[in-house]
Write an enzyme that holds these catalytic residues in place. Structure first.
Site, PDB file in Angstrom:
ATOM      1  N   GLN A 144      45.790  34.836  24.784  1.00  0.00           N
ATOM      2  CA  GLN A 144      44.956  35.875  25.372  1.00  0.00           C
ATOM      3  C   GLN A 144      43.607  35.955  24.671  1.00  0.00           C
ATOM      4  O   GLN A 144      42.592  36.263  25.302  1.00  0.00           O
ATOM      5  CB  GLN A 144      45.670  37.232  25.320  1.00  0.00           C
ATOM      6  CG  GLN A 144      45.045  38.303  26.193  1.00  0.00           C
ATOM      7  CD  GLN A 144      45.149  38.001  27.677  1.00  0.00           C
ATOM      8  OE1 GLN A 144      46.003  37.222  28.101  1.00  0.00           O
ATOM      9  NE2 GLN A 144      44.291  38.606  28.466  1.00  0.00           N
ATOM     10  N   ALA A 165      42.311  41.500  30.127  1.00  0.00           N
ATOM     11  CA  ALA A 165      42.721  42.424  29.063  1.00  0.00           C
ATOM     12  C   ALA A 165      42.372  41.861  27.695  1.00  0.00           C
ATOM     13  O   ALA A 165      42.458  40.647  27.463  1.00  0.00           O
ATOM     14  CB  ALA A 165      44.219  42.693  29.149  1.00  0.00           C
ATOM     15  N   SER A 170      47.463  43.097  27.025  1.00  0.00           N
ATOM     16  CA  SER A 170      47.715  42.388  28.279  1.00  0.00           C
ATOM     17  C   SER A 170      49.182  42.481  28.702  1.00  0.00           C
ATOM     18  O   SER A 170      50.087  42.261  27.890  1.00  0.00           O
ATOM     19  CB  SER A 170      47.338  40.913  28.139  1.00  0.00           C
ATOM     20  OG  SER A 170      47.741  40.179  29.276  1.00  0.00           O
ATOM     21  N   HIS A 172      50.543  40.342  30.491  1.00  0.00           N
ATOM     22  CA  HIS A 172      51.068  38.975  30.424  1.00  0.00           C
ATOM     23  C   HIS A 172      51.794  38.727  29.097  1.00  0.00           C
ATOM     24  O   HIS A 172      52.735  37.946  29.033  1.00  0.00           O
ATOM     25  CB  HIS A 172      49.936  37.959  30.599  1.00  0.00           C
ATOM     26  CG  HIS A 172      49.457  37.836  32.013  1.00  0.00           C
ATOM     27  ND1 HIS A 172      50.164  37.159  32.980  1.00  0.00           N
ATOM     28  CD2 HIS A 172      48.343  38.325  32.628  1.00  0.00           C
ATOM     29  CE1 HIS A 172      49.502  37.210  34.131  1.00  0.00           C
ATOM     30  NE2 HIS A 172      48.386  37.917  33.942  1.00  0.00           N
ATOM     31  N   ASP A 179      50.852  36.058  37.833  1.00  0.00           N
ATOM     32  CA  ASP A 179      49.792  35.924  38.826  1.00  0.00           C
ATOM     33  C   ASP A 179      50.270  34.907  39.860  1.00  0.00           C
ATOM     34  O   ASP A 179      50.664  33.790  39.512  1.00  0.00           O
ATOM     35  CB  ASP A 179      48.490  35.450  38.184  1.00  0.00           C
ATOM     36  CG  ASP A 179      47.906  36.467  37.222  1.00  0.00           C
ATOM     37  OD1 ASP A 179      48.228  37.668  37.354  1.00  0.00           O
ATOM     38  OD2 ASP A 179      47.128  36.065  36.330  1.00  0.00           O
ATOM     39  N   GLU A 228      43.385  43.482  41.862  1.00  0.00           N
ATOM     40  CA  GLU A 228      43.955  42.147  41.653  1.00  0.00           C
ATOM     41  C   GLU A 228      45.194  41.996  42.544  1.00  0.00           C
ATOM     42  O   GLU A 228      46.327  42.270  42.107  1.00  0.00           O
ATOM     43  CB  GLU A 228      44.323  41.926  40.184  1.00  0.00           C
ATOM     44  CG  GLU A 228      43.117  41.857  39.261  1.00  0.00           C
ATOM     45  CD  GLU A 228      43.475  41.393  37.853  1.00  0.00           C
ATOM     46  OE1 GLU A 228      44.667  41.131  37.581  1.00  0.00           O
ATOM     47  OE2 GLU A 228      42.550  41.290  37.018  1.00  0.00           O
ATOM     48  N   TRP A 230      46.821  39.596  43.294  1.00  0.00           N
ATOM     49  CA  TRP A 230      47.685  38.497  42.860  1.00  0.00           C
ATOM     50  C   TRP A 230      48.525  38.832  41.637  1.00  0.00           C
ATOM     51  O   TRP A 230      49.439  38.089  41.288  1.00  0.00           O
ATOM     52  CB  TRP A 230      46.819  37.269  42.515  1.00  0.00           C
ATOM     53  CG  TRP A 230      45.847  37.550  41.391  1.00  0.00           C
ATOM     54  CD1 TRP A 230      46.085  37.454  40.037  1.00  0.00           C
ATOM     55  CD2 TRP A 230      44.499  38.005  41.508  1.00  0.00           C
ATOM     56  NE1 TRP A 230      44.976  37.810  39.305  1.00  0.00           N
ATOM     57  CE2 TRP A 230      43.973  38.152  40.195  1.00  0.00           C
ATOM     58  CE3 TRP A 230      43.659  38.290  42.594  1.00  0.00           C
ATOM     59  CZ2 TRP A 230      42.666  38.571  39.942  1.00  0.00           C
ATOM     60  CZ3 TRP A 230      42.350  38.706  42.343  1.00  0.00           C
ATOM     61  CH2 TRP A 230      41.882  38.850  41.027  1.00  0.00           C
ATOM     62  N   HIS A 231      48.246  39.950  40.970  1.00  0.00           N
ATOM     63  CA  HIS A 231      48.894  40.289  39.692  1.00  0.00           C
ATOM     64  C   HIS A 231      50.072  41.223  39.947  1.00  0.00           C
ATOM     65  O   HIS A 231      49.896  42.368  40.395  1.00  0.00           O
ATOM     66  CB  HIS A 231      47.884  40.957  38.750  1.00  0.00           C
ATOM     67  CG  HIS A 231      48.464  41.332  37.416  1.00  0.00           C
ATOM     68  ND1 HIS A 231      48.244  40.611  36.268  1.00  0.00           N
ATOM     69  CD2 HIS A 231      49.258  42.365  37.046  1.00  0.00           C
ATOM     70  CE1 HIS A 231      48.865  41.181  35.247  1.00  0.00           C
ATOM     71  NE2 HIS A 231      49.495  42.261  35.697  1.00  0.00           N
TER      72      HIS A 231
END
Length: 264
Positions: A144, A165, A170, A172, A179, A228, A230-231
Site C-alpha cells: 500500500q 487509502a 486500506s 485491502h 476490486d 468506486e 468496482w470496490h
C-alpha cells in the site's frame, strides 16, 4: 210399649244417643293439595365462544450490532476508514488463500471472503453468461505504501487522498476487499464500470454473497472516497442482509460511527 223396649228403641231411632258404635263420623276431607308445579330446569345459556386471542407474533430477534468487533482487524466487521486506522497498523491476516478466479493480479483473500468470491463469480456467469475478473485483492502495508506513493506522484496528494487509502487505513490490507472488473476489461477501475452489465449486477446482487459496495456515489462525505463501483468489501451475509433491509449503505452510518471525509 214397655219401658225396656223404649229404652232399646231409642238408640236405634236416634243414633247420636248411642254409645259411639253407630255410623262413624266421616273423616275431615283434607284440603286439596296444591298441584305440584314442576320447577323448570335451568336452561343452560348458549355456550359463548372463547374470546379470540391473536397468536403471539413470532419473535424475531433484533439484529445484534455488537456481535462482532468493529476495531479488531481480524473481525469481519472491522471498520477501516481515514479516521479508523488498523491496529496494529502493519496487521496481516493469518488465513490468506489464493482466490481461484480469473484475475489481472493474482488475488489473495481471507478464506471466507475467498469462498464467497468464487460463489459470486460463478453466480454471475450462470445468470448473465458473462465473466468477471479480479483486479486487486489483499495488499500488505508495504504494498500500500507503493500504491499510495505512486498515486501521489502521478496526481498529487489531494487527489490521491480521494482515491487511494494511506498505508494502514486500506480495506485491502484486511484481506476482505476486492476490486472487480469485467472480463474482457471494460471501464476497469473507472466510474463508468457502474453502468456496465457487470457493475449493475454487482450493485444489485453482491449482498447475496456477503459483499458491500463500500464507496457509493452519494456517500463521499461519509466515506471520504470518490465513487468506486468496482470496490467490494466482504462483511458476511448476515450483516449485508441487515444493511440492505434497513436501506443503509455505509458501515459508518449503520454502526453510528463518525463520518470520515478526511484524515485527522
Amino acid at each position: 210399649m214397655g219401658a225396656g223396649a223404649l229404652v232399646a228403641w231409642i238408640p236405634a231411632l236416634v243414633p247420636e244417643f248411642g254409645t259411639g258404635a253407630g255410623t262413624p263420623t266421616p273423616a275431615a276431607t283434607p284440603p286439596p293439595s296444591a298441584t305440584p308445579t314442576a320447577t323448570p330446569s335451568a336452561v343452560p345459556a348458549p355456550e359463548q365462544p372463547a374470546p379470540s386471542v391473536p397468536p403471539d407474533p413470532i419473535a424475531v430477534p433484533l439484529f445484534d450490532r455488537a456481535a462482532r468487533s468493529l476495531d479488531d482487524p481480524a473481525s469481519l466487521w472491522v471498520v477501516v476508514d481515514k479516521t479508523r486506522p488498523l491496529n496494529p497498523v502493519g496487521y496481516a491476516p493469518t488465513d490468506l488463500v489464493d482466490v481461484p478466479v480469473p484475475h489481472v493480479w493474482s488475488p489473495q483473500l481471507r478464506r471466507e471472503a475467498s469462498d464467497a468470491t468464487v460463489a459470486l463469480f460463478a453466480a454471475f456467469a450462470a445468470e448473465t453468461g458473462l465473466q468477471l475478473q479480479s483486479q486487486s485483492a489483499y495488499r500488505s502495508f508495504a504494498t500500500q505504501v507503493t500504491v499510495y506513493d505512486a498515486d501521489v506522484a502521478a496526481n498529487g496528494q489531494a487527489f490521491a487522498d480521494t482515491s487511494t487509502a494511506r498505508p494502514g487505513t486500506s480495506e485491502h490490507q484486511t484481506g476482505l476487499a476486492i476490486d472487480i472488473s469485467a472480463l474482457p476489461g471494460n471501464c476497469s477501475l473507472d466510474v463508468c464500470f457502474g453502468d456496465t452489465v457487470q457493475g449493475q449486477w454487482l450493485a444489485g446482487n453482491a449482498r447475496r454473497f456477503g459483499f458491500l459496495l463500500r464507496y457509493p456515489a452519494d456517500k463521499v462525505a461519509i466515506t471520504g472516497y470518490a465513487y468506486e463501483p468496482w470496490h467490494f468489501r466482504y462483511i458476511g451475509t448476515e450483516l449485508a442482509t441487515e444493511m440492505h433491509a434497513t436501506g443503509t449503505t455505509t458501515l459508518e452510518e449503520f454502526f453510528g460511527l463518525p463520518a470520515a471525509p478526511g484524515y485527522r
